[in-house]
Design an enzyme around this catalytic site. Structure first.
Site, PDB file in Angstrom:
ATOM      1  N   GLU A 139       0.868  -1.166   0.000  1.00  0.00           N
ATOM      2  CA  GLU A 139       0.000   0.000   0.000  1.00  0.00           C
ATOM      3  C   GLU A 139       0.916   1.230   0.000  1.00  0.00           C
ATOM      4  O   GLU A 139       1.789   1.334   0.860  1.00  0.00           O
ATOM      5  CB  GLU A 139      -0.879  -0.010   1.258  1.00  0.00           C
ATOM      6  CG  GLU A 139      -1.901   1.085   1.214  1.00  0.00           C
ATOM      7  CD  GLU A 139      -2.807   1.125   2.442  1.00  0.00           C
ATOM      8  OE1 GLU A 139      -2.794   0.185   3.241  1.00  0.00           O
ATOM      9  OE2 GLU A 139      -3.514   2.145   2.577  1.00  0.00           O
ATOM     10  N   ARG A 182       4.813 -13.015   9.665  1.00  0.00           N
ATOM     11  CA  ARG A 182       5.512 -11.776   9.347  1.00  0.00           C
ATOM     12  C   ARG A 182       6.809 -11.703  10.136  1.00  0.00           C
ATOM     13  O   ARG A 182       6.985 -12.378  11.148  1.00  0.00           O
ATOM     14  CB  ARG A 182       4.635 -10.562   9.594  1.00  0.00           C
ATOM     15  CG  ARG A 182       4.275 -10.314  11.047  1.00  0.00           C
ATOM     16  CD  ARG A 182       3.149  -9.294  11.190  1.00  0.00           C
ATOM     17  NE  ARG A 182       3.527  -7.963  10.807  1.00  0.00           N
ATOM     18  CZ  ARG A 182       2.950  -7.268   9.807  1.00  0.00           C
ATOM     19  NH1 ARG A 182       1.989  -7.794   9.104  1.00  0.00           N
ATOM     20  NH2 ARG A 182       3.333  -6.056   9.537  1.00  0.00           N
ATOM     21  N   LYS A 209       4.161   1.010   9.817  1.00  0.00           N
ATOM     22  CA  LYS A 209       4.374   2.223   9.021  1.00  0.00           C
ATOM     23  C   LYS A 209       3.852   3.455   9.746  1.00  0.00           C
ATOM     24  O   LYS A 209       4.447   4.530   9.670  1.00  0.00           O
ATOM     25  CB  LYS A 209       3.658   2.094   7.674  1.00  0.00           C
ATOM     26  CG  LYS A 209       4.501   1.384   6.632  1.00  0.00           C
ATOM     27  CD  LYS A 209       3.823   1.432   5.279  1.00  0.00           C
ATOM     28  CE  LYS A 209       3.153   0.118   4.978  1.00  0.00           C
ATOM     29  NZ  LYS A 209       2.448   0.058   3.710  1.00  0.00           N
TER      30      LYS A 209
END
Ligand code: ATP
Ligand code: MG
Length: 539
Positions: free
Chosen positions: A28, A252, A262
């Site tokens: 994204e 992850r 982020k």
């Protein structure tokens, strides 16, 4: 072979997907990529490479409010720096027309409806996993009414948040994501690619699988938190009767002493706790690059960490280990003195050029001439006035070798009025020059040095971990991750470097002999080179 490769090899053996492999990396564009993304990039591009397949870069740009072209550009740069090239570049926003058409199709088939409830009413209606939820009062609208309302949502007739389009699946699944999930929301927002064309935007779940499908992705690899979304991914592909990629989840990457959200990295940048997204202390790919990590070291790290099915935490020292291991092979050796004290060779006159090895790991790197003179800089810590038996470096009356030069013997020292050492005096033995017969006379230590008259001053930036706590998110009541920031994570000092060290190749990696790995920072000017310490020589 990891479990994902096992799945792929089985599919290849069975001729599934025409025996083709097509993956994608779907960021994204709402921030810079970090080391966690690097792992996903290495996995997706690595699998495509290994199985002669393709890997797309797809920007998952369905949330116009937080996205920007700045991030698109940085993401492309970071992937290429890591050494990968995508087969096709796509944007989920390029599929908005197709997605809209598919939404109308589901309405026509009685599989989607417009819900006028508020966000709170929708959440309340979903209920709890152990009990069925309650159906929306708008759930049984006619197809005509749904189509009319959805078209008017698209046309911008209704305010943000007033209506949504939901899939008509059921309110009793134990998986909350399956309880009539939202497909579209009203958002009168400017999109960085589609401008003001759209007043409704698809949700992740209604965009991701379909985007994969349109691109002919065979294996859609994502992190574990999407496992609970998989039934929905599958449901939309089945309901729309389109190519159905297989979603596979892996754990992850989590690193101790490191923040990888982020949103939080953005906070560090916005509140100026760091110099920017590419601050050498940041876990971003551009931060690692500026710190002096090589692409190879990041790829080796991703490979070493491997692919797991369960969440775990990796020690950040493994990343440092991978940097050291690769830099040892590629870094140009040089001598630099970071905490200088004068060393005067009283019986030496004149100047000569000695030969220094550029990289003992790579004979092709050759040698360079370095000037030797009467006055040198050496590290203050390499001398002790009072020393125990375990101190092998220079003491009064003791001997050391000067790297690439002679064995010297300390005779006496000078001090100022406060008792600080201002100069160390020594004599050299001309017979012990590197390469001469007496050169292998044993001394316990070799120290580095630079010629005082030739050396250049440089700014040296030393880094420590950005966070003091192994889990910066593990906070006391009323505190945030910002409270565990290390106030001493950056130290700036001056040092003396070899005069031959120039700016011509700012990407070059150096080993300051006996100290660590360094690289030239982009803040360097013609007057003063700035170095970042990548990592020390040993842990
Ligand atoms: P953040 O939560 O920090 O915003 P994100 O997961 O929302 O990160 P995306 O841009 O959506 O960021 O991620 C792109 C791809 O990278 C996704 O497939 C995602 O699963 C993967 N990814 C993100 N973080 C990690 C991580 N720590 N380890 C491995 N893969 C990751
Ligand atoms: Mg995401």
């Amino acid at each position: 072979m990891n479990f994902i490769e096992e799945i792929i090899e089985k599919d290849l053996a069975n001729g599934k997907n025409g025996s083709k492999v097509h993956t994608r990396f779907p960021p994204e564009p709402n921030g810079y990529l970090h080391i966690g993304h690097a792992k996903s990039i290495c996995l997706n591009f690595g699998i495509a490479k290994k199985y002669n397949g393709l890997c797309n870069l797809r920007f998952d740009d369905t949330n116009p409010v937080k996205e920007d072209v700045e991030y698109v550009d940085s993401i492309k740069e970071d992937i290429q720096w890591l050494g990968f090239q995508w087969a096709e570049e796509h944007y989920a926003s390029d599929y908005f027309d197709q997605l809209y058409q598919w939404a109308e199709q589901l309405i026509q088939e009685g599989l989607a409806y417009v819900d006028d409830q508020t966000q709170e009413e929708i959440s309340a209606g979903r209920g709890v996993p152990t009990k069925p939820g309650t159906e929306s009062p708008y759930r049984n609208r006619s197809i005509e009414e749904n189509l009319d309302l959805f078209r008017r949502m698209k046309a911008g007739e209704f305010p943000d948040g007033s209506r949504v389009l939901r899939a008509k699946i059921g309110m009793d699944s134990p998986n909350m994501h399956m309880r009539d999930p939202i497909m579209y929301r009203i958002l009168h927002a400017h999109h960085h690619r589609t401008g003001d064309k759209w007043n409704i935007y698809p949700m992740y779940d209604f965009a991701h699988g379909q985007s994969d499908s349109i691109e002919g992705i065979t294996h859609s690899i994502c992190t574990l938190e999407f496992e609970v979304h998989r039934p929905l991914y599958d449901w939309f592909c089945e309901a729309l009767k389109i190519h159905h990629p297989q979603q596979i989840e892996f754990a992850r990457l989590n690193l101790n002493y490191t923040i990888m959200s982020k949103r939080k990295l953005m906070k560090l940048v916005q509140d100026k706790h760091v110099m920017g997204w590419d601050d050498p202390r940041m876990p971003t790919i551009c931060g690692l690059r500026r710190r002096g990590y090589t692409p190879q070291s990041v790829r080796n790290f991703a490979e070493t960490v491997g692919i797991a099915k369960r969440d775990n935490i990796i020690d950040v020292s493994l990343l440092e280990f991978c940097a050291r291991e690769d830099l040892n092979k590629v870094a140009t050796r040089t001598m630099a003195v970071l905490d200088p004290v004068k060393l005067i060779i009283d019986n030496y006159e004149g100047e000569e050029m000695l030969n220094a090895v550029n990289n003992p790991e790579n004979p092709e790197a050759g040698t360079r001439p370095i000037p030797f003179t009467k006055e040198l800089w050496m590290e203050r810590a390499d001398f002790r006035e009072v020393a125990d038996k375990k101190f092998y470096r220079l003491t009064i009356g003791g001997e050391v070798r000067l790297k690439y030069a002679y064995i010297i013997k300390c005779t006496h020292i000078d001090k100022d009025a406060d008792g600080n050492i201002t100069a160390i005096h020594a004599t050299y033995d001309p017979e012990t020059k590197s390469g001469m017969p007496l050169s292998n006379r044993k001394v316990k230590a070799t120290i580095h040095w630079v010629s005082a008259q030739h050396a250049k001053k440089a700014e040296i930036r030393l880094f420590e971990r950005l966070f003091l706590k192994s889990d910066p998110d593990d906070c006391e009541e009323g505190q945030t991750f910002l409270d565990s920031l290390n106030p001493n994570s950056l130290t700036i000092q001056d040092g003396w470097i070899e005069e031959g060290l120039t700016l011509d190749n700012p990407e070059r990696h150096y080993q300051f002999e006996r100290i660590g790995y360094f690289c030239i920072d982009r803040d360097s000017t013609a007057d003063k080179i700035v170095f970042n310490k990548t990592v020390g020589l040993k842990q």
